[in-house]
Enzyme design. Structure first.
Site, PDB file in Angstrom:
ATOM      1  N   SER A  31      28.721   4.110 -45.576  1.00 32.99           N
ATOM      2  CA  SER A  31      29.878   3.410 -45.022  1.00 32.99           C
ATOM      3  C   SER A  31      31.073   3.533 -45.966  1.00 32.99           C
ATOM      4  O   SER A  31      30.905   3.584 -47.188  1.00 32.99           O
ATOM      5  CB  SER A  31      29.520   1.934 -44.822  1.00 32.99           C
ATOM      6  OG  SER A  31      30.468   1.277 -44.020  1.00 32.99           O
ATOM      7  N   ALA A  66      38.262   3.897 -47.280  1.00 33.40           N
ATOM      8  CA  ALA A  66      39.471   3.821 -46.455  1.00 33.40           C
ATOM      9  C   ALA A  66      40.575   4.601 -47.162  1.00 33.40           C
ATOM     10  O   ALA A  66      40.974   4.258 -48.278  1.00 33.40           O
ATOM     11  CB  ALA A  66      39.881   2.368 -46.261  1.00 33.40           C
ATOM     12  N   TYR A 191      43.236  -4.824 -40.931  1.00 32.40           N
ATOM     13  CA  TYR A 191      44.232  -3.835 -41.325  1.00 32.40           C
ATOM     14  C   TYR A 191      45.117  -3.499 -40.126  1.00 32.40           C
ATOM     15  O   TYR A 191      44.988  -4.093 -39.060  1.00 32.40           O
ATOM     16  CB  TYR A 191      43.547  -2.627 -41.956  1.00 32.40           C
ATOM     17  CG  TYR A 191      42.779  -3.027 -43.208  1.00 32.40           C
ATOM     18  CD1 TYR A 191      43.402  -3.759 -44.227  1.00 32.40           C
ATOM     19  CD2 TYR A 191      41.435  -2.715 -43.363  1.00 32.40           C
ATOM     20  CE1 TYR A 191      42.708  -4.170 -45.351  1.00 32.40           C
ATOM     21  CE2 TYR A 191      40.728  -3.126 -44.498  1.00 32.40           C
ATOM     22  CZ  TYR A 191      41.369  -3.852 -45.483  1.00 32.40           C
ATOM     23  OH  TYR A 191      40.680  -4.257 -46.594  1.00 32.40           O
ATOM     24  N   ARG A 239      36.299   2.510 -36.180  1.00 35.24           N
ATOM     25  CA  ARG A 239      35.691   1.257 -36.657  1.00 35.24           C
ATOM     26  C   ARG A 239      36.466   0.094 -36.068  1.00 35.24           C
ATOM     27  O   ARG A 239      37.689   0.003 -36.215  1.00 35.24           O
ATOM     28  CB  ARG A 239      35.701   1.185 -38.184  1.00 35.24           C
ATOM     29  CG  ARG A 239      35.259  -0.187 -38.720  1.00 35.24           C
ATOM     30  CD  ARG A 239      34.885  -0.182 -40.186  1.00 35.24           C
ATOM     31  NE  ARG A 239      33.477   0.183 -40.360  1.00 35.24           N
ATOM     32  CZ  ARG A 239      32.810   0.086 -41.518  1.00 35.24           C
ATOM     33  NH1 ARG A 239      33.427  -0.341 -42.613  1.00 35.24           N
ATOM     34  NH2 ARG A 239      31.543   0.437 -41.588  1.00 35.24           N
TER      35      ARG A 239
END
Length: 373
Positions: A31, A66, A191, A239
């Site tokens: 992940s 990210a 986000y 996601r």
């Protein structure tokens, strides 16, 4: 040397999984996890070792952290970036190494929006001052801070939104240049894209706010822009935070409907997480607590899903797959604790997988396989 299953088995966790023209050797995914170890977005030796060791450790798909599509879209000043062509070279080195050890390498594209310019967790919570290399996070759907003491962001105008869409497309082009085979679009954890989804953070009255259709508009525009430059042979994941865990926020029902729409737009899998819109949501943490969301989206939207969140044991991961709750298992902290979790999980499940030849002497029952040495 690529590690691959030595023989077919009944374990779902170690079955091959294919999306478009990409085939994963198993269902185990690294992940995306922030490492807070960059300068100006550049990957370095830390990322080569961190991501490379998970490829050597047997994961089927290894995602970067990210990775910001603009400098001011970074979660922290030490985050990975893909906003300059010069970022590609070091990322390509990581991809080459991971692929040489049998892993598919994935890029997570992200923009932090109002949650940008925060400190690494071991430094302390809160924003990073401009004097310390931070910046004022100005991009958000509405002029609402993340927390009562947070910086009030500016609401994006149409030109700003168009620039964000273009930045994601540019990030996808650079991802392809670096050799990545999967892109995941980060639309979770409070986000920027998730900020548009949630009525908690999106109070707009234009075509990007109000109704469900308006709140998801930016995410769809970004997906379309990525798909326009990303190979049809290559998968695209998104996601999502399935719920905000707060009344009046984004819901699992909306996540199901968005997943249906994303599937029609060329998205192949939903990586199902939750939370992140507000600082102190009450989340019922327990092993596999987000798995029911992945199961519902998979069932009701008819799209592949990934399960993530407090999944730590091989038998637990196997059960999630076997009962049809998800197609992939995303591991985070478990793989920080043990980069070789996949190899150990195979042993626990009685599955014989190939180990890197450099490590064969440590493989369980290696003496029987290789002869005493």
């Amino acid at each position: 040397m690529a590690a691959a299953a030595v023989h077919h088995s009944m374990a779902e966790l170690f079955s091959v999984f294919a999306l478009r023209d990409v085939q994963l050797r198993n269902r185990i995914v690294v992940s995306p996890m922030c490492e807070y170890s960059c300068s100006d977005g550049f990957a370095n030796d830390w990322h080569v070792v961190h991501l490379g060791s998970r490829a050597v450790g047997g994961a089927g798909l290894v995602f970067t952290e990210a990775t910001a599509v603009t400098p001011d879209g970074r979660i922290s000043p030490a985050d990975l970036g893909i906003y300059r062509d010069e970022h590609v070279e070091e990322l390509a080195r990581i991809v080459r190494f991971g692929k040489s050890h049998g892993a598919v390498m994935g890029m997570q594209l992200a923009h932090a929006g109002r949650k940008a310019s925060t400190a690494a967790p071991w430094v302390g919570d809160g924003p990073v001052s401009i004097a310390d290399g931070g910046w004022r996070p100005v991009y958000a759907p509405s002029a609402i801070p993340f927390s009562p003491t947070g910086i009030v962001p500016d609401a994006l105008d149409d030109a700003g939104i168009a620039a964000i869409v273009a930045a994601f497309a540019a990030g996808a082009r650079r991802s392809a240049a670096a050799g990545f085979e999967v892109i995941e679009l980060h639309a979770a954890h409070g986000y920027l894209l998730h900020q548009f989804h949630s009525p908690i953070s999106n109070r707009r009255t234009d075509r990007y706010g109000g109704s469900f259709e308006n709140r998801i508009r930016l995410t769809l525009e970004v997906v379309d822009a990525i798909r326009a430059v990303w190979s049809e042979a290559s998968p695209l994941f998104v996601r999502l935070s399935a719920t905000d865990w707060v009344d009046g926020g984004w819901t699992i029902g909306e996540s199901v409907e968005l997943a249906r729409i994303l599937k029609r737009r060329g998205v192949d899998l939903i990586d199902v997480s939750s939370g992140g819109t507000i600082p102190n949501a009450t989340i019922p943490l327990a092993p596999g607590y987000q798995v029911p969301f992945a199961a519902r989206i998979r069932r009701e939207a008819g799209i592949a899903t990934g399960a993530v969140g407090l999944i730590t044991e091989a038998a637990q991961a196997e059960h999630i797959l076997a009962d049809g709750s998800a197609d992939l298992i995303f591991l985070a902290r478990a793989l920080l604790r043990d980069p070789y979790w996949p190899l150990h999980a195979a042993h626990e499940l009685g599955i014989d997988v190939a180990w890197p030849p450099q490590y064969l002497r440590a493989k369980p029952r290696a003496a029987q396989l290789l002869g005493a040495r």
